[in-house]
Design a protein around this motif. Structure first.
Motif, PDB file in Angstrom:
ATOM      1  N   THR A  36       0.842  -1.208   0.000  1.00  0.00           N
ATOM      2  CA  THR A  36       0.000   0.000   0.000  1.00  0.00           C
ATOM      3  C   THR A  36       0.868   1.245   0.000  1.00  0.00           C
ATOM      4  O   THR A  36       0.655   2.170  -0.796  1.00  0.00           O
ATOM      5  CB  THR A  36      -0.949  -0.001   1.209  1.00  0.00           C
ATOM      6  OG1 THR A  36      -1.841  -1.106   1.089  1.00  0.00           O
ATOM      7  CG2 THR A  36      -1.741   1.295   1.307  1.00  0.00           C
ATOM      8  N   TRP A  37       1.848   1.294   0.894  1.00  0.00           N
ATOM      9  CA  TRP A  37       2.730   2.456   0.958  1.00  0.00           C
ATOM     10  C   TRP A  37       3.465   2.661  -0.368  1.00  0.00           C
ATOM     11  O   TRP A  37       3.553   3.781  -0.874  1.00  0.00           O
ATOM     12  CB  TRP A  37       3.719   2.340   2.105  1.00  0.00           C
ATOM     13  CG  TRP A  37       4.593   3.543   2.210  1.00  0.00           C
ATOM     14  CD1 TRP A  37       5.900   3.644   1.835  1.00  0.00           C
ATOM     15  CD2 TRP A  37       4.215   4.843   2.677  1.00  0.00           C
ATOM     16  NE1 TRP A  37       6.363   4.922   2.048  1.00  0.00           N
ATOM     17  CE2 TRP A  37       5.348   5.683   2.564  1.00  0.00           C
ATOM     18  CE3 TRP A  37       3.033   5.381   3.184  1.00  0.00           C
ATOM     19  CZ2 TRP A  37       5.333   7.020   2.936  1.00  0.00           C
ATOM     20  CZ3 TRP A  37       3.019   6.724   3.558  1.00  0.00           C
ATOM     21  CH2 TRP A  37       4.151   7.524   3.429  1.00  0.00           C
ATOM     22  N   ASP A  38       3.977   1.576  -0.938  1.00  0.00           N
ATOM     23  CA  ASP A  38       4.680   1.683  -2.221  1.00  0.00           C
ATOM     24  C   ASP A  38       3.773   2.255  -3.305  1.00  0.00           C
ATOM     25  O   ASP A  38       4.209   3.100  -4.104  1.00  0.00           O
ATOM     26  CB  ASP A  38       5.219   0.321  -2.665  1.00  0.00           C
ATOM     27  CG  ASP A  38       6.366  -0.168  -1.805  1.00  0.00           C
ATOM     28  OD1 ASP A  38       6.948   0.638  -1.044  1.00  0.00           O
ATOM     29  OD2 ASP A  38       6.678  -1.381  -1.880  1.00  0.00           O
ATOM     30  N   ARG A  39       2.519   1.813  -3.349  1.00  0.00           N
ATOM     31  CA  ARG A  39       1.591   2.332  -4.361  1.00  0.00           C
ATOM     32  C   ARG A  39       1.258   3.797  -4.108  1.00  0.00           C
ATOM     33  O   ARG A  39       1.098   4.572  -5.049  1.00  0.00           O
ATOM     34  CB  ARG A  39       0.319   1.488  -4.412  1.00  0.00           C
ATOM     35  CG  ARG A  39       0.590   0.110  -5.010  1.00  0.00           C
ATOM     36  CD  ARG A  39      -0.660  -0.712  -5.179  1.00  0.00           C
ATOM     37  NE  ARG A  39      -1.455  -0.687  -3.963  1.00  0.00           N
ATOM     38  CZ  ARG A  39      -2.774  -0.788  -3.930  1.00  0.00           C
ATOM     39  NH1 ARG A  39      -3.473  -0.937  -5.015  1.00  0.00           N
ATOM     40  NH2 ARG A  39      -3.425  -0.768  -2.787  1.00  0.00           N
ATOM     41  N   LEU A  40       1.155   4.190  -2.828  1.00  0.00           N
ATOM     42  CA  LEU A  40       0.885   5.593  -2.513  1.00  0.00           C
ATOM     43  C   LEU A  40       2.052   6.492  -2.904  1.00  0.00           C
ATOM     44  O   LEU A  40       1.858   7.650  -3.283  1.00  0.00           O
ATOM     45  CB  LEU A  40       0.574   5.761  -1.024  1.00  0.00           C
ATOM     46  CG  LEU A  40      -0.731   5.131  -0.546  1.00  0.00           C
ATOM     47  CD1 LEU A  40      -0.809   5.180   0.979  1.00  0.00           C
ATOM     48  CD2 LEU A  40      -1.942   5.801  -1.178  1.00  0.00           C
ATOM     49  N   MET A  41       3.250   5.966  -2.817  1.00  0.00           N
ATOM     50  CA  MET A  41       4.441   6.750  -3.170  1.00  0.00           C
ATOM     51  C   MET A  41       4.729   6.713  -4.670  1.00  0.00           C
ATOM     52  O   MET A  41       5.489   7.535  -5.170  1.00  0.00           O
ATOM     53  CB  MET A  41       5.664   6.251  -2.398  1.00  0.00           C
ATOM     54  CG  MET A  41       5.577   6.499  -0.895  1.00  0.00           C
ATOM     55  SD  MET A  41       5.442   8.262  -0.473  1.00  0.00           S
ATOM     56  CE  MET A  41       3.685   8.432  -0.138  1.00  0.00           C
ATOM     57  N   ASN A  42       4.130   5.778  -5.394  1.00  0.00           N
ATOM     58  CA  ASN A  42       4.330   5.641  -6.838  1.00  0.00           C
ATOM     59  C   ASN A  42       2.987   5.451  -7.533  1.00  0.00           C
ATOM     60  O   ASN A  42       2.749   4.414  -8.160  1.00  0.00           O
ATOM     61  CB  ASN A  42       5.246   4.445  -7.127  1.00  0.00           C
ATOM     62  CG  ASN A  42       6.610   4.625  -6.519  1.00  0.00           C
ATOM     63  OD1 ASN A  42       7.367   5.483  -6.937  1.00  0.00           O
ATOM     64  ND2 ASN A  42       6.918   3.836  -5.501  1.00  0.00           N
ATOM     65  N   PRO A  43       2.105   6.441  -7.421  1.00  0.00           N
ATOM     66  CA  PRO A  43       0.763   6.250  -7.977  1.00  0.00           C
ATOM     67  C   PRO A  43       0.779   6.174  -9.494  1.00  0.00           C
ATOM     68  O   PRO A  43       1.648   6.740 -10.157  1.00  0.00           O
ATOM     69  CB  PRO A  43       0.004   7.482  -7.500  1.00  0.00           C
ATOM     70  CG  PRO A  43       1.055   8.514  -7.289  1.00  0.00           C
ATOM     71  CD  PRO A  43       2.275   7.764  -6.840  1.00  0.00           C
ATOM     72  N   LYS A  44      -0.208   5.457 -10.013  1.00  0.00           N
ATOM     73  CA  LYS A  44      -0.426   5.452 -11.454  1.00  0.00           C
ATOM     74  C   LYS A  44      -1.159   6.745 -11.808  1.00  0.00           C
ATOM     75  O   LYS A  44      -1.401   7.598 -10.957  1.00  0.00           O
ATOM     76  CB  LYS A  44      -1.252   4.227 -11.844  1.00  0.00           C
ATOM     77  CG  LYS A  44      -0.531   2.929 -11.552  1.00  0.00           C
ATOM     78  CD  LYS A  44      -1.383   1.757 -11.926  1.00  0.00           C
ATOM     79  CE  LYS A  44      -0.610   0.476 -11.599  1.00  0.00           C
ATOM     80  NZ  LYS A  44      -1.414  -0.707 -11.727  1.00  0.00           N
ATOM     81  N   GLU A  45      -1.554   6.867 -13.041  1.00  0.00           N
ATOM     82  CA  GLU A  45      -2.239   8.079 -13.500  1.00  0.00           C
ATOM     83  C   GLU A  45      -3.511   8.368 -12.692  1.00  0.00           C
ATOM     84  O   GLU A  45      -3.885   9.509 -12.487  1.00  0.00           O
ATOM     85  CB  GLU A  45      -2.587   7.940 -14.985  1.00  0.00           C
ATOM     86  CG  GLU A  45      -3.200   9.180 -15.593  1.00  0.00           C
ATOM     87  CD  GLU A  45      -3.438   9.024 -17.079  1.00  0.00           C
ATOM     88  OE1 GLU A  45      -4.527   9.415 -17.524  1.00  0.00           O
ATOM     89  OE2 GLU A  45      -2.550   8.507 -17.773  1.00  0.00           O
TER      90      GLU A  45
END
Length: 144
Positions: A36-45
């Motif tokens: 979750t944290w990784d996705r929040l720090m590297n969001p998609k479009e």
């Protein structure tokens, strides 16, 4: 107080908020926390993104996550506010309201036709705030 996008350096301060959010909803998301944290720090479009509320002394006292999605009822995307949490000792100080308003402002900048969220019936304190800033809809959620 200041509302701003979360940054990588916030992880240590965000973790207790994330754990408090899980405790409130009586769930254990520890297996997905790093992802979750990784996705929040590297969001998609379309996200997901995270905003945090920071006290004047730099302490984090709340956060929200949100994402955008297309739908079939209009051409504009919609913004789904996924998570919202304020430290218990900071509740009643407009933190939740400011986080919701910040998400909605971002959604409007991104051309969204609406900002919406779900909550559980027992979330009475949250619902008192939500009734002030938004309109309850008649939709009922089903899940498989």
């Amino acid at each position: 107080m200041k509302i701003r996008p979360a940054c990588v350096e916030d992880r240590t301060a965000w973790d207790p908020l994330w754990k408090g959010y899980q405790a409130y909803y009586e769930v254990d998301l520890s297996a997905t926390t790093d992802n979750t944290w990784d996705r929040l720090m590297n969001p998609k479009e379309t996200g997901p993104w995270c905003l945090v509320c920071e006290e004047d002394d730099g302490r984090l006292i709340g956060f929200t996550t949100y994402l955008l999605h297309d739908h079939t009822w209009g051409a504009e995307p919609r913004c789904y506010l996924v998570d919202l949490f304020t430290k218990p000792e900071s509740r009643g100080k407009r933190v939740g309201r400011q986080l919701i308003e910040a998400v909605h402002a971002e959604a409007q900048k991104l051309g969204c036709s609406q900002t919406y969220w779900l909550t559980q019936h027992f979330n009475e304190a949250g619902r008192r705030l939500y009734d002030k800033v938004a309109k309850e809809t008649p939709f009922i959620k089903y899940q498989m």
